[in-house]
Design an enzyme around this catalytic site. Sequence first.
Site, PDB file in Angstrom:
ATOM      1  N   ASP A   1      -8.352  -5.046  38.991  1.00 62.89           N
ATOM      2  CA  ASP A   1      -8.494  -3.863  38.152  1.00 62.89           C
ATOM      3  C   ASP A   1      -7.627  -2.772  38.792  1.00 62.89           C
ATOM      4  O   ASP A   1      -7.998  -2.178  39.800  1.00 62.89           O
ATOM      5  CB  ASP A   1      -9.975  -3.459  38.118  1.00 62.89           C
ATOM      6  CG  ASP A   1     -10.191  -2.121  37.427  1.00 62.89           C
ATOM      7  OD1 ASP A   1      -9.201  -1.480  37.024  1.00 62.89           O
ATOM      8  OD2 ASP A   1     -11.362  -1.721  37.311  1.00 62.89           O
TER       9      ASP A   1
ATOM     10  N   HIS B   1     -16.114  -0.347  39.070  1.00 59.96           N
ATOM     11  CA  HIS B   1     -16.411   0.488  37.900  1.00 59.96           C
ATOM     12  C   HIS B   1     -17.224  -0.383  36.939  1.00 59.96           C
ATOM     13  O   HIS B   1     -17.077  -1.607  36.932  1.00 59.96           O
ATOM     14  CB  HIS B   1     -15.065   0.883  37.275  1.00 59.96           C
ATOM     15  CG  HIS B   1     -15.133   1.839  36.138  1.00 59.96           C
ATOM     16  ND1 HIS B   1     -15.457   1.456  34.859  1.00 59.96           N
ATOM     17  CD2 HIS B   1     -14.890   3.174  36.066  1.00 59.96           C
ATOM     18  CE1 HIS B   1     -15.409   2.514  34.059  1.00 59.96           C
ATOM     19  NE2 HIS B   1     -15.076   3.573  34.762  1.00 59.96           N
TER      20      HIS B   1
ATOM     21  N   CYS C   1     -19.224   6.200  36.492  1.00 55.76           N
ATOM     22  CA  CYS C   1     -19.300   4.834  35.924  1.00 55.76           C
ATOM     23  C   CYS C   1     -19.334   3.807  37.043  1.00 55.76           C
ATOM     24  O   CYS C   1     -18.709   2.729  36.946  1.00 55.76           O
ATOM     25  CB  CYS C   1     -18.145   4.555  34.975  1.00 55.76           C
ATOM     26  SG  CYS C   1     -18.216   5.537  33.493  1.00 55.76           S
TER      27      CYS C   1
ATOM     28  N   LYS D   1      -4.475   7.165  32.607  1.00 59.30           N
ATOM     29  CA  LYS D   1      -4.605   7.565  34.015  1.00 59.30           C
ATOM     30  C   LYS D   1      -3.240   7.606  34.689  1.00 59.30           C
ATOM     31  O   LYS D   1      -3.129   7.906  35.866  1.00 59.30           O
ATOM     32  CB  LYS D   1      -5.499   6.581  34.770  1.00 59.30           C
ATOM     33  CG  LYS D   1      -6.950   6.596  34.302  1.00 59.30           C
ATOM     34  CD  LYS D   1      -7.779   5.688  35.179  1.00 59.30           C
ATOM     35  CE  LYS D   1      -9.100   5.311  34.547  1.00 59.30           C
ATOM     36  NZ  LYS D   1     -10.060   6.388  34.456  1.00 59.30           N
TER      37      LYS D   1
ATOM     38  N   GLN E   1      -6.889   2.510  38.952  1.00 61.06           N
ATOM     39  CA  GLN E   1      -6.677   3.641  39.870  1.00 61.06           C
ATOM     40  C   GLN E   1      -5.409   3.488  40.715  1.00 61.06           C
ATOM     41  O   GLN E   1      -4.969   4.432  41.350  1.00 61.06           O
ATOM     42  CB  GLN E   1      -7.894   3.823  40.788  1.00 61.06           C
ATOM     43  CG  GLN E   1      -9.158   4.253  40.069  1.00 61.06           C
ATOM     44  CD  GLN E   1      -9.039   5.637  39.428  1.00 61.06           C
ATOM     45  OE1 GLN E   1      -8.219   6.468  39.829  1.00 61.06           O
ATOM     46  NE2 GLN E   1      -9.853   5.893  38.416  1.00 61.06           N
TER      47      GLN E   1
HETATM   48  C1  LIG Z   1     -11.394   1.496  38.632  1.00 61.29           C
HETATM   49  C2  LIG Z   1     -11.536   1.667  37.150  1.00 61.29           C
HETATM   50  N1  LIG Z   1     -11.602   0.579  36.379  1.00 61.29           N
HETATM   51  C3  LIG Z   1     -11.705   0.661  35.062  1.00 61.29           C
HETATM   52  C4  LIG Z   1     -11.789   1.874  34.426  1.00 61.29           C
HETATM   53  C5  LIG Z   1     -11.912   1.922  32.940  1.00 61.29           C
HETATM   54  O1  LIG Z   1     -10.778   2.496  32.391  1.00 61.29           O
HETATM   55  P1  LIG Z   1     -10.711   2.840  30.835  1.00 61.29           P
HETATM   56  O2  LIG Z   1     -11.915   3.680  30.542  1.00 61.29           O
HETATM   57  O3  LIG Z   1      -9.424   3.578  30.700  1.00 61.29           O
HETATM   58  O4  LIG Z   1     -10.719   1.551  30.099  1.00 61.29           O
HETATM   59  C6  LIG Z   1     -11.743   3.048  35.182  1.00 61.29           C
HETATM   60  C7  LIG Z   1     -11.871   4.365  34.565  1.00 61.29           C
HETATM   61  O5  LIG Z   1     -12.253   5.330  35.185  1.00 61.29           O
HETATM   62  C8  LIG Z   1     -11.604   2.934  36.586  1.00 61.29           C
HETATM   63  O6  LIG Z   1     -11.532   4.011  37.378  1.00 61.29           O
END
Ligand SMILES: Cc1ncc(COP(=O)(O)O)c(C=O)c1O
Length: 450
Positions: free
Chosen positions: A244, A167, A408, A270, A247
């Site tokens: 990270d 992401h 993203c 999420k 998900q």
């Molecule tokens: C794999 C992953 N990492 C990071 C993020 C960023 O999350 P946030 O926008 O809640 O900070 C997302 C959001 O869709 C994501 O799917």
Amino acid sequence: MAWVKDKLVRDAPAQDRSVKDDSTSAAETPGALGTKVSPPAGAEIAWNVERVRADFPVLRQTVNGKPLVYLDNAASSQVPQVVIDRGSVYLEHEHSNIHRGVHYLSQKATTAYEGAREKVRRFVNAREARECIFVRGATEGINLVMQGYGRKFVTAGDEIIISAMEHHANIVPWQMLCEEKGARLRVIPMSDAGELLLDEFEALLNEKTKLVAVTHISNALGTINPVREIIDQAHKYGVPVLIDGAQWAPHMPIDVQELDCDFYTFSGHKMFAPTGSGVVYGKAALLEKMNPFQGGGDMIKTVTFEKTTYAELPNRLEAGTPAIASQIGLGAAIDYLSALDRAQAMAHEQELLRYATERIEALEGVRIIGTAREKASVISFVIDDVHPHDIGTILDQEGIAIRAGHHCAQPVMQRFNLPATARASFAFYNTKQEVDLLVRTIEKVIEVFS
Ligand SMILES: Cc1ncc(COP(=O)(O)O)c(C=O)c1O
């Protein structure tokens, strides 16, 4: 305030009101560590989806005159009534600033906020609560590590390894760091199925590598990455690893000690909690060495115009008034999840994934992007000659919420030579009937554009 507790217990998830023994390790639930999450063939799934749905008020509404079918869980999941109620209880009866107050409400709010941190500690199986830093979400968690660890320890000529399926939240901060320091960003490539090429990862590791930062699950493809192997490999070179988990956290248990990851981050919104909540876990020894992320109130021991000394963990990395209500809500979401049979929830999601994959694959002119062997309940797809935004718009007219775009993850789109995909992502409250509706409406889309 006994009534508050009574109310929260009364409103506990309909699925299972029994309180679980706190000593149960997350690792005892399938999927806690590895990548194999699908139930064994023939395994019986005892998941009362209708009872769980009753916990989520948002699912009762109609959209465009049709019952809402919410399939955008990878972007934000919905919030159960118990979590909403916990937020109301805080705002009605406890709202106050934390840590510095000696008065009743401040102590109440502090207890609730620090109580949420302890729930997080158990949720990720961290050794100590001070290793769990509250942040606004995964993006802020990664930025905290970049600012605190990266800016202190990365120098010119160093290398940082990420993967081809990150992401933007796990790309851009590292790019910014590399630009500032004259360091180099290296990328683990992936196959056409959307699986990381681990041999190539090994080849990238060397004495210049300062950090590996990879996603546990790809939000754009659904791939579950073998993070344990990645961590083990990186540690052979003494390189710390950030996972990270944005998900992963909503779907499967986390055990940071078993994984032996150095940092792990996820977002509350999420995983059935309010926006503005989230966590970055870090090993205490690393967090202690890091620069403070931001300067301000609550993160200091003493301040004079000549010099500031910093507070101990976790306050040192949490400057200013945090999102108190949201983090308490995250604690309530963890309680909610912990009271569910997570192995069954996961089995239900995997069955939805299997069923939806089979049905969507069978549609002519439709292609699934991301066909890894181990996947979470995320299906990205494209339809010949139809822009994903048109798919999303037509589905919305039928009350079906999916996401269309680059998610993203523009480098993933570039890898597959696509401008965008449509993405349906399932939570444990989704049903096979909803999958059927999705498929029927995709058929409609194909008809409209043929
Ligand atoms: C794999 C992953 N990492 C990071 C993020 C960023 O999350 P946030 O926008 O809640 O900070 C997302 C959001 O869709 C994501 O799917």
